[in-house]
Design a protein around this motif. Structure first.
Motif, PDB file in Angstrom:
ATOM      1  N   ILE A   1       6.663  -1.281   8.875  1.00 61.51           N
ATOM      2  CA  ILE A   1       5.353  -0.738   8.492  1.00 61.51           C
ATOM      3  C   ILE A   1       5.316   0.762   8.766  1.00 61.51           C
ATOM      4  O   ILE A   1       4.911   1.566   7.906  1.00 61.51           O
ATOM      5  CB  ILE A   1       4.230  -1.463   9.245  1.00 61.51           C
ATOM      6  N   ASP A   2       5.743   1.166   9.955  1.00 63.69           N
ATOM      7  CA  ASP A   2       5.734   2.589  10.305  1.00 63.69           C
ATOM      8  C   ASP A   2       6.623   3.400   9.371  1.00 63.69           C
ATOM      9  O   ASP A   2       6.268   4.516   8.957  1.00 63.69           O
ATOM     10  CB  ASP A   2       6.188   2.784  11.752  1.00 63.69           C
ATOM     11  N   ALA A   3       7.779   2.865   9.009  1.00 67.02           N
ATOM     12  CA  ALA A   3       8.689   3.580   8.121  1.00 67.02           C
ATOM     13  C   ALA A   3       8.056   3.789   6.751  1.00 67.02           C
ATOM     14  O   ALA A   3       8.181   4.871   6.148  1.00 67.02           O
ATOM     15  CB  ALA A   3      10.006   2.817   7.996  1.00 67.02           C
ATOM     16  N   LEU A   4       7.370   2.758   6.243  1.00 67.23           N
ATOM     17  CA  LEU A   4       6.719   2.895   4.942  1.00 67.23           C
ATOM     18  C   LEU A   4       5.554   3.880   5.016  1.00 67.23           C
ATOM     19  O   LEU A   4       5.376   4.707   4.113  1.00 67.23           O
ATOM     20  CB  LEU A   4       6.232   1.530   4.457  1.00 67.23           C
ATOM     21  N   LEU A   5       4.768   3.823   6.086  1.00 66.68           N
ATOM     22  CA  LEU A   5       3.678   4.784   6.243  1.00 66.68           C
ATOM     23  C   LEU A   5       4.218   6.206   6.350  1.00 66.68           C
ATOM     24  O   LEU A   5       3.648   7.139   5.783  1.00 66.68           O
ATOM     25  CB  LEU A   5       2.842   4.438   7.475  1.00 66.68           C
ATOM     26  N   ASP A   6       5.318   6.391   7.062  1.00 66.40           N
ATOM     27  CA  ASP A   6       5.927   7.718   7.170  1.00 66.40           C
ATOM     28  C   ASP A   6       6.338   8.241   5.797  1.00 66.40           C
ATOM     29  O   ASP A   6       6.210   9.442   5.509  1.00 66.40           O
ATOM     30  CB  ASP A   6       7.144   7.674   8.090  1.00 66.40           C
ATOM     31  N   ALA A   7       6.828   7.345   4.941  1.00 65.49           N
ATOM     32  CA  ALA A   7       7.311   7.756   3.622  1.00 65.49           C
ATOM     33  C   ALA A   7       6.175   7.984   2.635  1.00 65.49           C
ATOM     34  O   ALA A   7       6.228   8.914   1.820  1.00 65.49           O
ATOM     35  CB  ALA A   7       8.268   6.698   3.065  1.00 65.49           C
ATOM     36  N   GLY A   8       5.139   7.148   2.696  1.00 65.68           N
ATOM     37  CA  GLY A   8       4.116   7.192   1.662  1.00 65.68           C
ATOM     38  C   GLY A   8       2.739   7.624   2.084  1.00 65.68           C
ATOM     39  O   GLY A   8       1.906   7.962   1.236  1.00 65.68           O
TER      40      GLY A   8
ATOM     41  N   ALA B   1       5.130  -2.037  -0.076  1.00 64.89           N
ATOM     42  CA  ALA B   1       3.684  -1.790  -0.124  1.00 64.89           C
ATOM     43  C   ALA B   1       3.052  -2.512   1.053  1.00 64.89           C
ATOM     44  O   ALA B   1       3.506  -3.596   1.441  1.00 64.89           O
ATOM     45  CB  ALA B   1       3.084  -2.269  -1.439  1.00 64.89           C
ATOM     46  N   VAL B   2       1.996  -1.918   1.617  1.00 67.41           N
ATOM     47  CA  VAL B   2       1.406  -2.501   2.817  1.00 67.41           C
ATOM     48  C   VAL B   2      -0.031  -2.037   2.973  1.00 67.41           C
ATOM     49  O   VAL B   2      -0.456  -1.033   2.377  1.00 67.41           O
ATOM     50  CB  VAL B   2       2.234  -2.123   4.075  1.00 67.41           C
ATOM     51  N   GLY B   3      -0.806  -2.749   3.768  1.00 68.84           N
ATOM     52  CA  GLY B   3      -2.164  -2.356   4.129  1.00 68.84           C
ATOM     53  C   GLY B   3      -2.660  -3.271   5.225  1.00 68.84           C
ATOM     54  O   GLY B   3      -2.050  -4.313   5.507  1.00 68.84           O
ATOM     55  N   SER B   4      -3.767  -2.890   5.869  1.00 69.05           N
ATOM     56  CA  SER B   4      -4.252  -3.680   6.999  1.00 69.05           C
ATOM     57  C   SER B   4      -5.737  -3.973   6.864  1.00 69.05           C
ATOM     58  O   SER B   4      -6.456  -3.361   6.073  1.00 69.05           O
ATOM     59  CB  SER B   4      -4.001  -2.945   8.317  1.00 69.05           C
ATOM     60  N   ILE B   5      -6.186  -4.944   7.676  1.00 61.25           N
ATOM     61  CA  ILE B   5      -7.597  -5.272   7.812  1.00 61.25           C
ATOM     62  C   ILE B   5      -7.987  -5.100   9.268  1.00 61.25           C
ATOM     63  O   ILE B   5      -7.302  -5.582  10.159  1.00 61.25           O
ATOM     64  CB  ILE B   5      -7.893  -6.732   7.440  1.00 61.25           C
ATOM     65  N   THR B   6      -9.104  -4.422   9.498  1.00 69.83           N
ATOM     66  CA  THR B   6      -9.720  -4.360  10.819  1.00 69.83           C
ATOM     67  C   THR B   6     -11.066  -5.059  10.733  1.00 69.83           C
ATOM     68  O   THR B   6     -11.829  -4.818   9.795  1.00 69.83           O
ATOM     69  CB  THR B   6      -9.908  -2.902  11.273  1.00 69.83           C
ATOM     70  N   ARG B   7     -11.349  -5.926  11.676  1.00 71.52           N
ATOM     71  CA  ARG B   7     -12.611  -6.665  11.662  1.00 71.52           C
ATOM     72  C   ARG B   7     -13.673  -5.856  12.410  1.00 71.52           C
ATOM     73  O   ARG B   7     -13.540  -5.574  13.595  1.00 71.52           O
ATOM     74  CB  ARG B   7     -12.420  -8.036  12.307  1.00 71.52           C
ATOM     75  N   ARG B   8     -14.734  -5.456  11.714  1.00 74.96           N
ATOM     76  CA  ARG B   8     -15.819  -4.688  12.308  1.00 74.96           C
ATOM     77  C   ARG B   8     -16.709  -5.592  13.163  1.00 74.96           C
ATOM     78  O   ARG B   8     -16.689  -6.816  13.039  1.00 74.96           O
ATOM     79  CB  ARG B   8     -16.665  -4.039  11.217  1.00 74.96           C
ATOM     80  N   GLY B   9     -17.545  -4.954  13.981  1.00 76.45           N
ATOM     81  CA  GLY B   9     -18.480  -5.711  14.807  1.00 76.45           C
ATOM     82  C   GLY B   9     -19.468  -6.511  13.982  1.00 76.45           C
ATOM     83  O   GLY B   9     -20.000  -7.529  14.436  1.00 76.45           O
ATOM     84  N   SER B  10     -19.752  -6.056  12.752  1.00 76.92           N
ATOM     85  CA  SER B  10     -20.646  -6.777  11.850  1.00 76.92           C
ATOM     86  C   SER B  10     -19.991  -8.015  11.260  1.00 76.92           C
ATOM     87  O   SER B  10     -20.658  -8.810  10.590  1.00 76.92           O
ATOM     88  CB  SER B  10     -21.094  -5.859  10.710  1.00 76.92           C
ATOM     89  N   GLY B  11     -18.673  -8.163  11.486  1.00 76.47           N
ATOM     90  CA  GLY B  11     -17.932  -9.285  10.929  1.00 76.47           C
ATOM     91  C   GLY B  11     -17.220  -8.979   9.633  1.00 76.47           C
ATOM     92  O   GLY B  11     -16.394  -9.776   9.178  1.00 76.47           O
ATOM     93  N   VAL B  12     -17.508  -7.835   9.009  1.00 77.10           N
ATOM     94  CA  VAL B  12     -16.842  -7.512   7.748  1.00 77.10           C
ATOM     95  C   VAL B  12     -15.387  -7.133   8.016  1.00 77.10           C
ATOM     96  O   VAL B  12     -15.027  -6.668   9.102  1.00 77.10           O
ATOM     97  CB  VAL B  12     -17.551  -6.358   7.002  1.00 77.10           C
ATOM     98  N   GLY B  13     -14.556  -7.318   7.012  1.00 73.86           N
ATOM     99  CA  GLY B  13     -13.176  -6.871   7.093  1.00 73.86           C
ATOM    100  C   GLY B  13     -13.033  -5.521   6.416  1.00 73.86           C
ATOM    101  O   GLY B  13     -13.427  -5.349   5.255  1.00 73.86           O
ATOM    102  N   HIS B  14     -12.496  -4.544   7.149  1.00 69.98           N
ATOM    103  CA  HIS B  14     -12.368  -3.172   6.649  1.00 69.98           C
ATOM    104  C   HIS B  14     -10.912  -2.901   6.280  1.00 69.98           C
ATOM    105  O   HIS B  14     -10.015  -3.029   7.126  1.00 69.98           O
ATOM    106  CB  HIS B  14     -12.839  -2.186   7.706  1.00 69.98           C
ATOM    107  N   LEU B  15     -10.662  -2.526   5.025  1.00 70.07           N
ATOM    108  CA  LEU B  15      -9.310  -2.236   4.548  1.00 70.07           C
ATOM    109  C   LEU B  15      -8.888  -0.847   5.000  1.00 70.07           C
ATOM    110  O   LEU B  15      -9.668   0.107   4.916  1.00 70.07           O
ATOM    111  CB  LEU B  15      -9.247  -2.312   3.025  1.00 70.07           C
ATOM    112  N   GLN B  16      -7.629  -0.742   5.423  1.00 64.10           N
ATOM    113  CA  GLN B  16      -7.110   0.547   5.887  1.00 64.10           C
ATOM    114  C   GLN B  16      -5.618   0.656   5.570  1.00 64.10           C
ATOM    115  O   GLN B  16      -4.922  -0.347   5.417  1.00 64.10           O
ATOM    116  CB  GLN B  16      -7.306   0.697   7.402  1.00 64.10           C
ATOM    117  N   GLY B  17      -5.148   1.901   5.524  1.00 64.27           N
ATOM    118  CA  GLY B  17      -3.720   2.170   5.462  1.00 64.27           C
ATOM    119  C   GLY B  17      -2.994   1.628   4.251  1.00 64.27           C
ATOM    120  O   GLY B  17      -1.784   1.394   4.309  1.00 64.27           O
TER     121      GLY B  17
END
Length: 245
Positions: A126-133, A160-176
């Motif tokens: 994941i880190d290698a792909l983020l470093d490249a793109g 290709a990659v991406g992540s989800i962070t769960r907010r305090g409201s319960g929603v899933g936030h897309l990142q990266g």
């Protein structure tokens, strides 16, 4: 101009942004005038786009938002940072705009990905792909804030990659969300974004959110095709109070 307590704002959030995005933040109070709203957030830490000091989030149409900010400038100290709805107004304090970004949300199930998307546990890949793109991405496996990383692999390589962070409201936030530079334009980012959205909506209130640079028009259009709405476009950055204020 009406002042609103934090309890009132959070008990009956007046906008999707307050409901879904500010649940993790220490909201202290707000102000309303017509269709405009300013929410004060007292942040005490830095990192993950959370800056120390007081932040005001100002939304609404120009005819209401401009007089609301002018009125606040007469009775309140300037905030440390301002996220101002991009509606063509000038705030009453000099602002250094460091980010022009769009907040988006969706409760609509996207179409299924056109290619297989899998959960990724290889931090180094994941880190290698983020470093490249996407080398400026602060969202990294080492932060340990993500609920999951999802990606596309080709010939044993993460492309290709991406992540989800769960907010305090319960929603899933897309990142990266990142695609290898050599493979852009092939629908891989769309596939990852669709899978992340489905995963984000699978629990909590069934809502996915994200922030994207406004100038990244292809990404904004991709998210719109996946069912996202874009109620707010922000200009964000520190405020420089006028001399003598």
């Amino acid at each position: 101009m009406e002042e609103i307590t934090a309890a009132e704002l959070l008990a009956d959030p007046p906008t999707p942004y307050v409901r879904w995005e500010l649940a993790d933040d220490p909201v202290t109070r707000g102000w309303r005038y017509g269709d405009a709203l300013v929410v004060e957030v007292a942040r005490t830490h830095q990192g993950c786009h959370r800056h120390p000091g007081t932040t005001w989030v100002a939304t609404g149409p120009a005819p209401s938002l401009s007089p609301l900010l002018e009125g606040l400038a007469r009775v309140e100290a300037a905030p440390d940072r301002l996220s101002l709805e991009d509606v063509g107004i000038t705030p009453p304090w000099p602002q250094e705009v460091l980010g022009r970004w769009t907040w988006m949300w969706s409760d609509r199930l996207p179409p299924p990905p056109a290619v297989p998307v899998v959960e990724v546990a290889d931090d180094a890949a994941i880190d290698a792909l983020l470093d490249a793109g996407n080398p400026t991405s602060w969202d990294r496996p080492g932060n340990r804030t993500a609920e999951a990383w999802l990606g596309v692999e080709q010939q044993g390589r993460l492309v290709a990659v991406g992540s989800i962070t769960r907010r305090g409201s319960g929603v899933g936030h897309l990142q990266g969300v990142t695609v290898h530079p050599d493979l852009r334009g092939r629908g891989l980012g769309v596939a990852v974004s669709a899978a992340l959205t489905t995963r984000a909506q699978a629990s909590g209130p069934g809502v996915a959110t994200l922030g994207v640079y406004t100038a990244n028009t292809p990404a904004v259009r991709t998210y719109e095709r996946l069912g996202y709405r874009a109620p707010h476009r922000f200009l964000s950055g520190p405020v420089r109070p006028a001399t003598g204020s």
